[in-house]
Design an enzyme around this catalytic site. Structure first.
Site, mmCIF file in Angstrom:
data_model
loop_
_atom_site.group_PDB
_atom_site.id
_atom_site.type_symbol
_atom_site.label_atom_id
_atom_site.label_comp_id
_atom_site.label_asym_id
_atom_site.label_seq_id
_atom_site.Cartn_x
_atom_site.Cartn_y
_atom_site.Cartn_z
ATOM 1 N N SER A 1 0.837 -1.199 0.000
ATOM 2 C CA SER A 1 0.000 0.000 0.000
ATOM 3 C C SER A 1 0.875 1.253 0.000
ATOM 4 C CB SER A 1 -0.955 -0.041 1.203
ATOM 5 O OG SER A 1 -1.955 0.952 1.105
ATOM 6 N N GLU B 55 -1.882 -2.826 -7.628
ATOM 7 C CA GLU B 55 -3.084 -3.091 -6.842
ATOM 8 C C GLU B 55 -3.673 -1.755 -6.394
ATOM 9 O OE1 GLU B 55 -3.580 -2.629 -3.325
ATOM 10 O OE2 GLU B 55 -1.628 -1.700 -2.979
ATOM 11 N N HIS C 23 -4.923 -5.308 -1.007
ATOM 12 C CA HIS C 23 -5.734 -5.180 0.204
ATOM 13 C C HIS C 23 -6.703 -6.363 0.299
ATOM 14 C CE1 HIS C 23 -4.102 -1.158 -0.352
ATOM 15 N NE2 HIS C 23 -4.419 -0.897 0.901
#
Length: 308
Positions: free
Chosen positions: A110, A206, A274
């Site tokens: 992230s 992502e 996630h």
């Protein structure tokens, strides 16, 4: 230049737990300590890990000092981010002077994409994987051990048994060193010294909680900036809670449209991002994507047998 690989992790390794982005509560710290116990490594909690300043885990200089000191401390064997959030970009100036000759594994995903790209720019392999304070199911633990505890190629990575197989967006196969991470961070670093260098590399991406148009805008920014020129292939992970604004349209539909050009192999739906079950992907290590079969294989060891 071939990126330098850190030494493999062993039982008893000292692992620094840092929070370079968002604040961390006691529950997350406790979970991180338990996860370190499962790996049989010794946790070393960063001084600023429990601090809070609005949406950040303390002041920039506090978070940056924890991060820099952990990466440079010879008694620390690896550095594991407690969480993401926002704030790692504000620590990047402190990473300019890290010596690549004594690398150690940095693990997170992230917002930690910023740290990964900074380390890769300085010639060091790092690891896009689960957070220390996050979910750590058996699938994720096994994936992390396979890459970080063994100085040999991990080979074909296992797929999540609880999800559908990856979807072919554009067929073919490609090889290259892995690079990428969270799409928001990749786009935000355009025009900075840490802008991703993707020529000849496999890009993995992502995202979480974004609409179709925002994903479109961020990926278009990468293309217009020339970042996608020469990319060998694209590996799409999970786009969790994304794209609910256009029912019936899939993330694969969007990327088939956005990637015209470049015409490279693309597959979507791999287990990273996630999600509950999470791969550990080493940036700077050569991999092979088979978009037709929906597989990804690591062709090189991500760690060395001994300290260099």
């Amino acid at each position: 230049m071939t990126p330098v690989r850190p030494p493999r992790l062993r039982p008893g390794a000292r692992v620094a737990l840092v929070a370079p982005a968002g604040p961390v509560d006691d529950e997350r710290v406790q979970r991180a300590l338990e996860n370190c116990g499962r790996l049989d490594v010794e946790p070393v909690l960063g001084e600023a890990a429990r601090r809070r300043m609005d949406y950040l885990a303390g002041r920039d200089e506090e978070r940056a000092r924890d991060l820099r000191d952990a990466l440079m401390d010879p008694s620390i064997d690896a550095v594991w981010a407690l969480r993401g959030g926002y704030g790692t970009m504000r620590t990047l100036a402190e990473l300019r002077q890290l010596p690549p000759h004594s690398p150690k594994a940095y693990i997170g995903f992230s917002d930690n994409t910023a740290v990964h790209l900074a380390l890769l720019r300085s010639g060091v392999v790092s690891f896009h994987g689960p957070h220390a304070g996050g979910e750590f199911p058996e699938f994720s633990e096994t994936a992390l051990r396979r890459v970080l505890f063994h100085a040999e190629p991990a080979g074909m990575l296992p797929l999540d048994p609880d999800r559908d197989r990856p979807v072919t967006v554009r067929g073919g196969s490609a090889e290259g060193e892995l690079s990428g991470g969270n799409l928001s961070l990749l786009a935000s670093l355009i025009g900075t010294p840490w802008q991703p260098e993707l020529r000849g590399r496999l890009l993995f991406v992502e995202e979480v909680a974004e609409s179709f148009y925002r994903i479109d805008r961020m990926f278009t920014q990468l293309r217009l900036a020339g970042v996608l020129e020469g990319v060998s292939g694209i590996v799409l992970g999970q786009f969790t809670e994304c794209c609910g604004d256009e029912p019936g349209r899939t993330i694969e539909d969007l990327f088939a449209e956005l990637l015209e050009p470049p015409r490279v192999p693309v597959a979507s739906g791999f287990p990273f991002g996630h999600v509950h079950n999470n791969w550990t992907l080493p940036l700077g290590v050569r991999a092979r994507l088979d978009a037709d079969e929906g597989t990804l294989a690591l062709l090189e060891a991500a760690v060395t047998q001994e300290a260099q």
